[in-house]
Write a protein that holds these residues in place. Structure first.
Motif, PDB file in Angstrom:
ATOM      1  N   LEU A  86       0.823  -1.206   0.000  1.00 29.01           N
ATOM      2  CA  LEU A  86       0.000   0.000   0.000  1.00 29.01           C
ATOM      3  C   LEU A  86       0.861   1.263   0.000  1.00 29.01           C
ATOM      4  O   LEU A  86       0.522   2.250  -0.669  1.00 29.01           O
ATOM      5  N   LEU A  87       1.958   1.249   0.727  1.00 28.40           N
ATOM      6  CA  LEU A  87       2.863   2.408   0.727  1.00 28.40           C
ATOM      7  C   LEU A  87       3.494   2.590  -0.657  1.00 28.40           C
ATOM      8  O   LEU A  87       3.638   3.725  -1.140  1.00 28.40           O
ATOM      9  N   GLY A  88       3.857   1.502  -1.299  1.00 26.22           N
ATOM     10  CA  GLY A  88       4.401   1.600  -2.651  1.00 26.22           C
ATOM     11  C   GLY A  88       3.392   2.137  -3.642  1.00 26.22           C
ATOM     12  O   GLY A  88       3.721   2.943  -4.522  1.00 26.22           O
ATOM     13  N   THR A  89       2.140   1.715  -3.498  1.00 27.89           N
ATOM     14  CA  THR A  89       1.084   2.201  -4.386  1.00 27.89           C
ATOM     15  C   THR A  89       0.799   3.681  -4.147  1.00 27.89           C
ATOM     16  O   THR A  89       0.514   4.436  -5.086  1.00 27.89           O
ATOM     17  N   LEU A  90       0.888   4.113  -2.892  1.00 30.75           N
ATOM     18  CA  LEU A  90       0.745   5.547  -2.591  1.00 30.75           C
ATOM     19  C   LEU A  90       1.846   6.343  -3.276  1.00 30.75           C
ATOM     20  O   LEU A  90       1.595   7.434  -3.813  1.00 30.75           O
ATOM     21  N   ALA A  91       3.050   5.797  -3.302  1.00 29.49           N
ATOM     22  CA  ALA A  91       4.146   6.461  -4.009  1.00 29.49           C
ATOM     23  C   ALA A  91       3.855   6.551  -5.506  1.00 29.49           C
ATOM     24  O   ALA A  91       4.194   7.546  -6.157  1.00 29.49           O
ATOM     25  N   CYS A  92       3.206   5.519  -6.074  1.00 25.75           N
ATOM     26  CA  CYS A  92       2.800   5.577  -7.485  1.00 25.75           C
ATOM     27  C   CYS A  92       1.818   6.726  -7.714  1.00 25.75           C
ATOM     28  O   CYS A  92       1.911   7.455  -8.700  1.00 25.75           O
ATOM     29  N   ALA A  93       0.863   6.865  -6.793  1.00 28.59           N
ATOM     30  CA  ALA A  93      -0.154   7.911  -6.933  1.00 28.59           C
ATOM     31  C   ALA A  93       0.454   9.305  -6.893  1.00 28.59           C
ATOM     32  O   ALA A  93      -0.072  10.233  -7.522  1.00 28.59           O
ATOM     33  N   LEU A  94       1.547   9.460  -6.160  1.00 31.93           N
ATOM     34  CA  LEU A  94       2.162  10.780  -5.984  1.00 31.93           C
ATOM     35  C   LEU A  94       3.317  11.034  -6.950  1.00 31.93           C
ATOM     36  O   LEU A  94       3.927  12.103  -6.907  1.00 31.93           O
ATOM     37  N   ALA A  95       3.623  10.064  -7.816  1.00 32.37           N
ATOM     38  CA  ALA A  95       4.781  10.182  -8.710  1.00 32.37           C
ATOM     39  C   ALA A  95       4.583  11.325  -9.714  1.00 32.37           C
ATOM     40  O   ALA A  95       3.567  11.361 -10.409  1.00 32.37           O
ATOM     41  N   PRO A  96       5.562  12.238  -9.829  1.00 32.07           N
ATOM     42  CA  PRO A  96       5.422  13.375 -10.754  1.00 32.07           C
ATOM     43  C   PRO A  96       6.003  13.127 -12.146  1.00 32.07           C
ATOM     44  O   PRO A  96       5.835  13.952 -13.036  1.00 32.07           O
ATOM     45  N   TYR A  98       7.890   9.996 -15.143  1.00 32.76           N
ATOM     46  CA  TYR A  98       8.055   8.607 -15.562  1.00 32.76           C
ATOM     47  C   TYR A  98       9.073   7.885 -14.685  1.00 32.76           C
ATOM     48  O   TYR A  98       8.857   6.753 -14.262  1.00 32.76           O
ATOM     49  N   GLU A  99      10.200   8.561 -14.395  1.00 36.16           N
ATOM     50  CA  GLU A  99      11.266   7.927 -13.624  1.00 36.16           C
ATOM     51  C   GLU A  99      10.820   7.608 -12.197  1.00 36.16           C
ATOM     52  O   GLU A  99      11.093   6.517 -11.679  1.00 36.16           O
ATOM     53  N   THR A 100      10.131   8.548 -11.546  1.00 29.07           N
ATOM     54  CA  THR A 100       9.679   8.294 -10.176  1.00 29.07           C
ATOM     55  C   THR A 100       8.571   7.241 -10.148  1.00 29.07           C
ATOM     56  O   THR A 100       8.486   6.439  -9.210  1.00 29.07           O
ATOM     57  N   LEU A 101       7.736   7.222 -11.176  1.00 32.93           N
ATOM     58  CA  LEU A 101       6.706   6.183 -11.264  1.00 32.93           C
ATOM     59  C   LEU A 101       7.352   4.816 -11.422  1.00 32.93           C
ATOM     60  O   LEU A 101       6.894   3.830 -10.831  1.00 32.93           O
ATOM     61  N   LEU A 102       8.423   4.751 -12.192  1.00 29.20           N
ATOM     62  CA  LEU A 102       9.137   3.491 -12.387  1.00 29.20           C
ATOM     63  C   LEU A 102       9.679   2.957 -11.057  1.00 29.20           C
ATOM     64  O   LEU A 102       9.536   1.770 -10.739  1.00 29.20           O
TER      65      LEU A 102
END
Length: 401
Positions: A86-96, A98-102
């Motif tokens: 869930l914490l990793g998915t929250l990081a996906c939601a906040l990614a600004p 392509y690199e941070t989403l990866l």
């Protein structure tokens, strides 16, 4: 079988809820493909990296988990891994970017992969072999629900807000499920007495798995089953938009049609596998999947109704193979090694999915003039060949009492 304060069916429904959020997090990336490729200005192989990074990290985590999961109470292990997911998915939601989403996908994949393995391990612990395919049907119905409810709603949120919204939806739902699991899920420690709690025992168990012909057959079977399905999965949505002419806003109908069909048929497939044999049912599902795989990978401009029918067939047979398939795999080891084996199996599964995604991303290219995806039919033929090979491998896996 271990005793628990909750009856078997409520436990399975709670595990299905855990699997629902995990699958939703994974699935929602696919229909976001056209939007992410446009917004981040990335190519098909870069998008496939987003998918593959999730599965590769899950593979590594699953391998490490094979040394650890049988040393802990099943509930404790599940809660820890699920919280990390869930914490990793929250990081996906906040990614600004392509690199941070990866990077965020790598984190969520690592914990999500082990969480999924824990769900299947617990099913193997609490459900007798003669009912296990039916239980897998309940768990796999979470895939259908994710298609019916989660993905369309997530796409609607993405359309009216942004691509970040579906991941926030997963975090919100998952937080509720985590809380219910904490309060209601029973402790499951029966495997500890059989397996021991020392590192030496864990290593010994893993070596036992890696030198056993039956478990190696089960791992080979899982790898081929996943590869035959997953080589085309990341490109379903992009191909529907680029090749079949489906509007981005109508992608939800593709998943809605497939999800409803799968939700209706998944429990039936599970019961039939228990009644008529898991291998026989697996072979039937594979043969049934060959036509929709060919149609999807060779589809040109089509009416929405035709696309929905093909989607329904693909979800019923393409996704339905995993119900008898997972039952075959979970039956390949004794209970004392099931946690380690399912983590190892999860690692092999995710490795196969990652390799399939990256291979597909390097075969499929985008036409600079028309925007269509080229060489998608090639992936279809690879998928068909691998799927047929998985039937042969499945026949070599023997059930262990």
């Amino acid at each position: 079988m271990p005793k628990s304060p909750l009856p078997e069916r409520p436990l399975l429904l709670l595990l299905a809820a855990v699997q629902f959020t995990h699958i939703l997090d994974f699935m929602v990336m696919m229909p976001l493909g056209p939007q992410l490729m446009r917004l981040f200005n990335i190519l098909p192989h870069q998008f496939s990296n987003l998918v593959a990074s999730y599965t590769f990290s899950a593979a590594v985590a699953g391998l490490l988990g094979a040394f650890l999961v049988d040393r802990f109470d099943r509930k404790t292990a599940l809660l820890f891994c699920y919280a990390g997911f869930l914490l990793g998915t929250l990081a996906c939601a906040l990614a600004p970017s392509y690199e941070t989403l990866l990077v965020a996908r790598i984190v969520s994949g690592a914990f999500g992969g082990v969480s999924g393995a824990m769900v299947l391990t617990i099913v193997g612990d609490i459900v007798p072999l003669e009912r296990r395919a039916s239980a897998m049907g309940i768990i796999m119905s979470s895939f259908a629900l994710a298609s019916i409810l989660g993905v369309p709603f997530g796409l609607w949120l993405a359309a009216i807000w942004s691509w970040h919204a579906p991941f926030l939806l997963v975090v919100a739902l998952g937080s509720v499920v985590w809380g219910v699991t904490l309060v209601r899920f029973p402790a499951l420690r029966g495997h500890l007495a059989a397996a021991g709690q020392h590192s030496r025992q864990a290593i010994k168990g893993l070596l036992e798995l890696l030198t056993n012909r039956n478990t190696l057959a089960a791992l080979s079977f899982m790898m081929m089953m996943i590869f035959g399905h997953f080589i085309i999965i990341p490109f379903l949505s992009p191909s529907m938009v680029a090749n079949a002419g489906l509007a981005e806003k109508d992608l939800s109908y593709f998943y809605l049609a497939g999800g409803i069909a799968s939700f209706v048929t998944s429990p039936v497939v599970g019961r039939m596998a228990d009644r008529h044999g898991r291998l026989k049912m697996f072979a039937i599902m594979i043969l049934g999947a060959l036509l929709p795989v060919y149609l999807i990978t060779n589809q040109g401009p089509s009416h929405l109704a035709v696309i929905m029918v093909v989607a329904a067939l693909f979800f019923v047979f393409g996704g339905g193979r995993f119900i008898p398939g997972q039952a075959i795999v979970t039956s390949a080891v004794p209970a004392r090694l099931r946690g380690s084996f399912m983590s190892l199996n999860s690692s092999v599964r995710d490795l196969a999915a990652g390799v399939a995604s990256m291979l597909g991303g390097h075969i499929v290219v985008k036409d600079a003039l028309t925007g269509k995806l080229l060489h998608f039919p090639t992936l279809g033929w690879i998928a068909i060949a691998a799927s047929l090979a998985s039937v042969v491998l499945a026949s070599r896996v023997k059930a262990v009492a």
